[in-house]
Design an enzyme around this catalytic site. Structure first.
Site, PDB file in Angstrom:
ATOM      1  N   PRO A  75       4.017 -13.747 -10.186  1.00  0.00           N
ATOM      2  CA  PRO A  75       4.032 -14.324  -8.839  1.00  0.00           C
ATOM      3  C   PRO A  75       4.007 -13.228  -7.777  1.00  0.00           C
ATOM      4  O   PRO A  75       4.722 -12.231  -7.908  1.00  0.00           O
ATOM      5  CB  PRO A  75       5.367 -15.079  -8.808  1.00  0.00           C
ATOM      6  CG  PRO A  75       5.675 -15.378 -10.240  1.00  0.00           C
ATOM      7  CD  PRO A  75       5.135 -14.214 -11.010  1.00  0.00           C
ATOM      8  N   CYS A  94       3.443 -12.747  -3.273  1.00  0.00           N
ATOM      9  CA  CYS A  94       3.199 -13.399  -1.998  1.00  0.00           C
ATOM     10  C   CYS A  94       1.794 -13.058  -1.496  1.00  0.00           C
ATOM     11  O   CYS A  94       1.206 -12.048  -1.898  1.00  0.00           O
ATOM     12  CB  CYS A  94       4.243 -12.987  -0.975  1.00  0.00           C
ATOM     13  SG  CYS A  94       4.278 -11.217  -0.686  1.00  0.00           S
ATOM     14  N   TYR A 133       6.085 -17.334  -4.279  1.00  0.00           N
ATOM     15  CA  TYR A 133       7.328 -18.104  -4.225  1.00  0.00           C
ATOM     16  C   TYR A 133       7.016 -19.483  -3.643  1.00  0.00           C
ATOM     17  O   TYR A 133       6.426 -19.611  -2.586  1.00  0.00           O
ATOM     18  CB  TYR A 133       8.422 -17.369  -3.466  1.00  0.00           C
ATOM     19  CG  TYR A 133       8.166 -16.948  -2.020  1.00  0.00           C
ATOM     20  CD1 TYR A 133       6.891 -16.699  -1.504  1.00  0.00           C
ATOM     21  CD2 TYR A 133       9.250 -16.791  -1.153  1.00  0.00           C
ATOM     22  CE1 TYR A 133       6.703 -16.308  -0.183  1.00  0.00           C
ATOM     23  CE2 TYR A 133       9.066 -16.402   0.171  1.00  0.00           C
ATOM     24  CZ  TYR A 133       7.785 -16.172   0.647  1.00  0.00           C
ATOM     25  OH  TYR A 133       7.597 -15.794   1.955  1.00  0.00           O
ATOM     26  N   GLU A 186       6.044 -20.529  -9.467  1.00  0.00           N
ATOM     27  CA  GLU A 186       7.363 -19.917  -9.293  1.00  0.00           C
ATOM     28  C   GLU A 186       8.186 -20.775  -8.324  1.00  0.00           C
ATOM     29  O   GLU A 186       7.986 -20.728  -7.110  1.00  0.00           O
ATOM     30  CB  GLU A 186       7.210 -18.503  -8.736  1.00  0.00           C
ATOM     31  CG  GLU A 186       8.549 -17.803  -8.575  1.00  0.00           C
ATOM     32  CD  GLU A 186       8.421 -16.430  -7.925  1.00  0.00           C
ATOM     33  OE1 GLU A 186       8.988 -15.483  -8.459  1.00  0.00           O
ATOM     34  OE2 GLU A 186       7.744 -16.320  -6.882  1.00  0.00           O
ATOM     35  N   TYR A 203      13.722 -18.936 -10.722  1.00  0.00           N
ATOM     36  CA  TYR A 203      13.657 -17.636 -10.027  1.00  0.00           C
ATOM     37  C   TYR A 203      15.088 -17.168  -9.752  1.00  0.00           C
ATOM     38  O   TYR A 203      15.747 -17.651  -8.840  1.00  0.00           O
ATOM     39  CB  TYR A 203      12.882 -17.856  -8.727  1.00  0.00           C
ATOM     40  CG  TYR A 203      12.421 -16.640  -7.976  1.00  0.00           C
ATOM     41  CD1 TYR A 203      12.728 -15.343  -8.383  1.00  0.00           C
ATOM     42  CD2 TYR A 203      11.653 -16.798  -6.825  1.00  0.00           C
ATOM     43  CE1 TYR A 203      12.286 -14.247  -7.660  1.00  0.00           C
ATOM     44  CE2 TYR A 203      11.198 -15.703  -6.097  1.00  0.00           C
ATOM     45  CZ  TYR A 203      11.525 -14.439  -6.525  1.00  0.00           C
ATOM     46  OH  TYR A 203      11.087 -13.354  -5.806  1.00  0.00           O
ATOM     47  N   TYR A 255      17.781 -14.059  -3.908  1.00  0.00           N
ATOM     48  CA  TYR A 255      17.687 -15.475  -3.581  1.00  0.00           C
ATOM     49  C   TYR A 255      18.861 -16.223  -4.234  1.00  0.00           C
ATOM     50  O   TYR A 255      19.648 -15.645  -4.980  1.00  0.00           O
ATOM     51  CB  TYR A 255      16.327 -16.027  -4.033  1.00  0.00           C
ATOM     52  CG  TYR A 255      15.154 -15.396  -3.292  1.00  0.00           C
ATOM     53  CD1 TYR A 255      15.125 -15.376  -1.897  1.00  0.00           C
ATOM     54  CD2 TYR A 255      14.097 -14.820  -3.979  1.00  0.00           C
ATOM     55  CE1 TYR A 255      14.057 -14.796  -1.212  1.00  0.00           C
ATOM     56  CE2 TYR A 255      13.033 -14.236  -3.294  1.00  0.00           C
ATOM     57  CZ  TYR A 255      13.017 -14.224  -1.911  1.00  0.00           C
ATOM     58  OH  TYR A 255      11.969 -13.656  -1.238  1.00  0.00           O
ATOM     59  N   CYS A 263      -6.246  -5.921   1.361  1.00  0.00           N
ATOM     60  CA  CYS A 263      -6.037  -4.824   0.411  1.00  0.00           C
ATOM     61  C   CYS A 263      -6.912  -3.644   0.804  1.00  0.00           C
ATOM     62  O   CYS A 263      -8.074  -3.808   1.159  1.00  0.00           O
ATOM     63  CB  CYS A 263      -6.390  -5.296  -1.002  1.00  0.00           C
ATOM     64  SG  CYS A 263      -6.414  -3.971  -2.225  1.00  0.00           S
ATOM     65  N   MET A 276     -25.897  14.421  11.295  1.00  0.00           N
ATOM     66  CA  MET A 276     -27.034  13.680  11.830  1.00  0.00           C
ATOM     67  C   MET A 276     -26.985  13.640  13.357  1.00  0.00           C
ATOM     68  O   MET A 276     -25.950  13.372  13.952  1.00  0.00           O
ATOM     69  CB  MET A 276     -27.023  12.237  11.297  1.00  0.00           C
ATOM     70  CG  MET A 276     -27.105  12.125   9.787  1.00  0.00           C
ATOM     71  SD  MET A 276     -28.630  12.783   9.092  1.00  0.00           S
ATOM     72  CE  MET A 276     -29.793  11.466   9.472  1.00  0.00           C
TER      73      MET A 276
HETATM   74  P1  ADP Z   1     -13.832   5.803   8.453  1.00  0.00           P
HETATM   75  O1  ADP Z   1     -12.366   5.637   8.199  1.00  0.00           O
HETATM   76  O2  ADP Z   1     -14.319   4.901   9.535  1.00  0.00           O
HETATM   77  O3  ADP Z   1     -14.652   5.718   7.228  1.00  0.00           O
HETATM   78  P2  ADP Z   1     -13.673   8.741   8.477  1.00  0.00           P
HETATM   79  O4  ADP Z   1     -13.169   9.543   9.626  1.00  0.00           O
HETATM   80  O5  ADP Z   1     -12.853   8.670   7.253  1.00  0.00           O
HETATM   81  O6  ADP Z   1     -14.032   7.296   9.057  1.00  0.00           O
HETATM   82  O7  ADP Z   1     -15.081   9.283   8.026  1.00  0.00           O
HETATM   83  C1  ADP Z   1     -16.082   9.629   8.926  1.00  0.00           C
HETATM   84  C2  ADP Z   1     -17.000  10.608   8.235  1.00  0.00           C
HETATM   85  O8  ADP Z   1     -18.169  10.732   9.012  1.00  0.00           O
HETATM   86  C3  ADP Z   1     -16.420  12.016   8.101  1.00  0.00           C
HETATM   87  O9  ADP Z   1     -16.504  12.420   6.740  1.00  0.00           O
HETATM   88  C4  ADP Z   1     -17.300  12.878   8.999  1.00  0.00           C
HETATM   89  O10 ADP Z   1     -17.508  14.170   8.474  1.00  0.00           O
HETATM   90  C5  ADP Z   1     -18.602  12.081   9.013  1.00  0.00           C
HETATM   91  N1  ADP Z   1     -19.438  12.309  10.193  1.00  0.00           N
HETATM   92  C6  ADP Z   1     -19.047  12.307  11.499  1.00  0.00           C
HETATM   93  N2  ADP Z   1     -20.103  12.531  12.313  1.00  0.00           N
HETATM   94  C7  ADP Z   1     -21.206  12.662  11.524  1.00  0.00           C
HETATM   95  C8  ADP Z   1     -22.589  12.890  11.761  1.00  0.00           C
HETATM   96  N3  ADP Z   1     -23.080  13.005  13.001  1.00  0.00           N
HETATM   97  N4  ADP Z   1     -23.416  12.971  10.703  1.00  0.00           N
HETATM   98  C9  ADP Z   1     -22.965  12.823   9.449  1.00  0.00           C
HETATM   99  N5  ADP Z   1     -21.646  12.614   9.159  1.00  0.00           N
HETATM  100  C10 ADP Z   1     -20.785  12.523  10.184  1.00  0.00           C
HETATM  101 FE1  SF4 Z   2      -1.765  -3.369  -2.262  1.00  0.00          FE
HETATM  102 FE2  SF4 Z   2      -2.694  -0.987  -1.464  1.00  0.00          FE
HETATM  103 FE3  SF4 Z   2      -2.669  -1.612  -4.038  1.00  0.00          FE
HETATM  104 FE4  SF4 Z   2      -4.347  -2.879  -2.417  1.00  0.00          FE
HETATM  105  S1  SF4 Z   2      -4.382  -0.718  -2.899  1.00  0.00           S
HETATM  106  S2  SF4 Z   2      -3.079  -3.799  -4.001  1.00  0.00           S
HETATM  107  S3  SF4 Z   2      -3.156  -2.971  -0.549  1.00  0.00           S
HETATM  108  S4  SF4 Z   2      -0.878  -1.395  -2.754  1.00  0.00           S
END
Ligand code: ADP
Ligand code: SF4
Length: 695
Positions: free
Chosen positions: A29, A31, A61, A104, A170, A175, A361, A462
């Protein structure tokens, strides 16, 4: 592919009372933040787990009576006959894949304030509410006990009518029933208190009555704590638990074992590793002839096989591993171990129920979206036409977008400016205790490397021109965000240091920069970054002060059950804590903070400052592409979207969700814009009478 014969024992059927599970994979079980509020969402989600091979799939639960309601945390309910149909929805989905369904039954006692039903909570004694609401319980008298037993029996009968195969008693987690067992809380002088036999009496009666009511067709399971508490040194305090267990050992058909300290049982990977309950299990198995299941955030089939083979358990229990990968059993069965999407132990899933919203998740973006958006953790609709997709940025959003688009059959190019994949996940996994978070990257990179329609380009920053030159049909910008050095004050950003005085951020620390001298970590974010950085610096011998305007350390971490443990860890490392103080200014030698209640100022000596405040989206590339088209995305020769932190910095779970959504909605012009369909109970649904308490 075939399954490794070492795992054959995980696929052996097992008799549990009158029913038989087809294998040893047991979703205990857990949540969901859906409960009776979101029955269709819930049914579909549980059904996908059964499809993924779990032999048993249980409810969360499931309240037996309005005298136990947990809103704003949405539990399930079996309050009256009209609830039966809502529960039957889930049972049907689970049975459709040959799995057993378990209910549960739950009565919260002092752990529920009945804020919705406004019934008076009752428990073994009159006690303050455990969850901090200013309501005390009524001490149950003999009539209350008789009522409770008959409510439980009636709910068991409803569970049977809904089609469940396993019905729970449970008796743990603070609880009602566990409080009757408690040598500390149960100070009653009647025949339900005092001696061990008396304190066990109510559990015994309820198990016997449940068996009598439904035992001809349903197995009766007991959820039970193997210990009384965990000592300072981490060693279990069993107290009289062995003896107590001995009194009931062969009474139920199944034991579902956990421990008193929820923050260990449900521990974050930061503090607790796989299979943490091993020291508890031997004596349990030695004392009962009935099947035993427990949890341990099991993701390794080797550990699972060892646990079953060595007789620690009969069934592998899982909540989080089944959330992160509903298809974990199928992947083991089919020898696809490298496709397992391992839980990272972040507890974002658990936060949903705490907040009162449906589960999400970090690893499995489809979790909770099975009914609402029609998402599936393994399958995506094939691309309706041959097309190329360029994803810029290989953080969690970009990796997931690339993976999901490639699964759909698109030709995918993934361009990353850096020399490694993973973005923030790769950086953050180097912070203390967060090593398992790298699984977010590894699962996706492994999948991408296997697909022939994917090309990955590292060291490829890029520009707008470079993007246009690629000539892709679709362009997804997932360029992430960077931490800002300013303090954030209700929508305004203010510099805290004069020009020339350096202010560090989580990005500087994660890039390897180590401050010298006394360091102030100011946490304006409130989740894990601030505390993890304070821990890293303190562990490296820096004198550290952790300050926050909140009243607690890592305040949002209350939802993921980490705030308390994080705070204890910082205190043990000698980190000075300054709570309820706003950031004032920093001049390279001293920092000024002010009390958020009185405004009283205090100064502290600090030669370095790490500001953990807010992030700035890296959306320059997105804006450059859009600007060149006069701000009209329709004027571009490709579709353009920004996703993840580059759109709006948030949890990693939001980034993987955005990546999946991007790929799912490609070439789907009819994809609904705006909020997705509600699982609205007020409109009812086909053939389902609306339960009275929904109206
Ligand atoms: P998110 O959580 O949204 O995935 P992150 O910050 O973890 O973002 O990842 C962003 C990624 O994008 C980084 O690995 C960064 O190096 C890459 N990045 C940022 N600008 C550029 C760009 N102009 N060209 C290619 N990659 C880039
Ligand atoms: Fe929960 Fe994080 Fe595991 Fe996903 S990865 S089941 S959110 S503990």
């Amino acid at each position: 592919m075939n399954r490794d014969p070492r795992y054959d024992l995980l696929f052996e059927p097992l008799r549990i009372g009158p029913v038989t599970t087809k294998n040893r994979f047991y979703q205990v079980p857990h949540c969901t933040g859906m409960g009776w509020l979101r029955p269709r969402m819930l049914a579909e989600m549980r059904g996908v787990k059964a499809e993924g091979g779990w032999g048993v799939v249980c409810t969360e639960y499931n309240s037996i009576h309005p005298a136990s309601d947990d809103l704003p945390h949405p539990s399930g309910s079996l309050w009256d006959d009209s609830d039966i149909r809502a529960n039957a929805l889930m049972v049907e989905k689970v049975h459709a894949h040959g799995a057993l369904a378990g209910a549960e039954l739950w009565f919260g006692g002092a752990r529920t304030a009945n804020l919705y039903s406004r019934e008076v909570s009752m428990d073994v004694i009159s006690a303050p509410n455990f969850t901090g609401h200013p309501f005390q319980t009524r001490a149950m008298d003999r009539q209350d006990i008789r009522d409770f037993r008959s409510w439980h029996r009636d709910a068991a009968l409803r569970a049977k009518e809904a089609g469940y195969d396993i019905v729970y008693v449970y008796a743990t987690h603070g609880y009602l029933l566990s409080n009757f067992l408690s040598p500390v809380m149960n100070t009653r002088s009647d025949d339900y208190g005092g001696s061990l036999t008396n304190r066990v009496r109510l559990v015994r009666e309820v198990v016997e009555e449940t068996k009598e009511a439904v035992g001809d067709r349903c197995a009766v399971a007991v959820r039970w704590s193997a210990d009384e508490s965990i000592g300072e040194d981490g060693v279990p305090v069993f107290g009289e638990r062995h003896e107590m267990f001995g009194l009931l050992a062969d009474l139920p058909d199944l034991w579902d074992i956990n421990i008193a300290d929820y923050s260990v049982e449900m521990g974050l990977s930061r503090f607790v590793k796989e299979g943490a309950l091993e020291p508890y299990m031997r004596h349990v198995k030695a004392m009962t002839s009935k099947p035993v299941v427990t949890v341990g955030r099991f993701t390794s089939p080797d550990t699972m096989a060892r646990w079953v083979k060595s007789g620690l358990v009969d069934l592998i229990g899982a909540a989080r591993p089944s959330i992160a990968d509903p298809f974990l059993p199928k992947k083991i069965e089919e020898g696809r171990l490298d496709e397992i999407r391992e839980c990272i132990g972040c507890n974002v899933c658990y936060a949903g129920d705490g907040i009162g919203v449906p589960i999400r998740c970090t690893q499995n973006p489809a979790m909770g979206e099975e009914w609402r958006r029609g998402w599936h953790p393994e399958r995506l609709p094939p691309a309706p036409r041959a097309a190329t997709v360029l994803i810029v940025g290989a953080g969690p959003a970009g990796l997931e977008a690339a993976r999901a688009a490639a699964v759909r059959g698109y030709e995918v190019m993934l361009a990353e400016a850096g020399t490694e994949l993973g973005g923030r996940v790769t950086r953050e996994a180097r912070l203390p205790g967060l090593g398992e978070w790298i699984r977010v990257r590894d699962y996706r990179v492994q999948a991408l490397q296997k697909m022939p329609n994917v090309q990955i380009f590292l060291d490829s920053e890029m520009t707008a021109e470079a993007v246009r030159e690629v000539g892709a049909d679709h362009v997804g910008i997932a360029t992430g965000a960077r931490w800002r050095p300013e303090v954030h004050e209700m929508g305004a950003f203010r510099a805290v240091a004069p020009e020339g005085v350096p202010v560090l951020t989580p990005d500087s620390i994660m890039a390897g920069q180590m401050p010298e001298g006394p360091t102030l970590v100011f946490d304006g974010d409130g989740y894990y970054h601030g505390a993890a950085i304070a821990e890293k610096l303190a562990a490296a011998g820096r004198p550290v002060t952790y300050a926050t305007a909140e009243d607690s350390v890592a305040s949002w971490g209350g939802y993921t059950i980490e705030s308390g443990r994080v705070r204890a860890r910082l205190m043990r490392l000698g980190v000075r804590l300054v709570l309820s103080h706003a950031m004032g200014a920093f001049d390279g030698a001293r920092a000024r903070l002010s009390c958020v209640y009185t405004g009283a100022e205090q100064e502290l000596a600090a030669t370095s400052l790490v500001m953990v405040s807010a992030r700035r989206p890296n959306d320059g590339l997105y804006r450059a592409l859009l600007d060149a088209a006069g701000g009209d995305p329709g004027a571009l020769p490709f579709t353009l979207k920004r996703i993840g932190d580059c759109e709006a910095p948030a949890l990693i779970a939001a980034a993987t969700h955005a990546g999946y959504r991007y790929a799912f909605e490609l070439d789907a012009p009819d994809a609904p814009e705006g909020p997705p369909a509600h699982d609205r109970v007020d409109v009812g649904f086909d053939g389902l009478e609306i339960p009275a308490h929904w109206k």
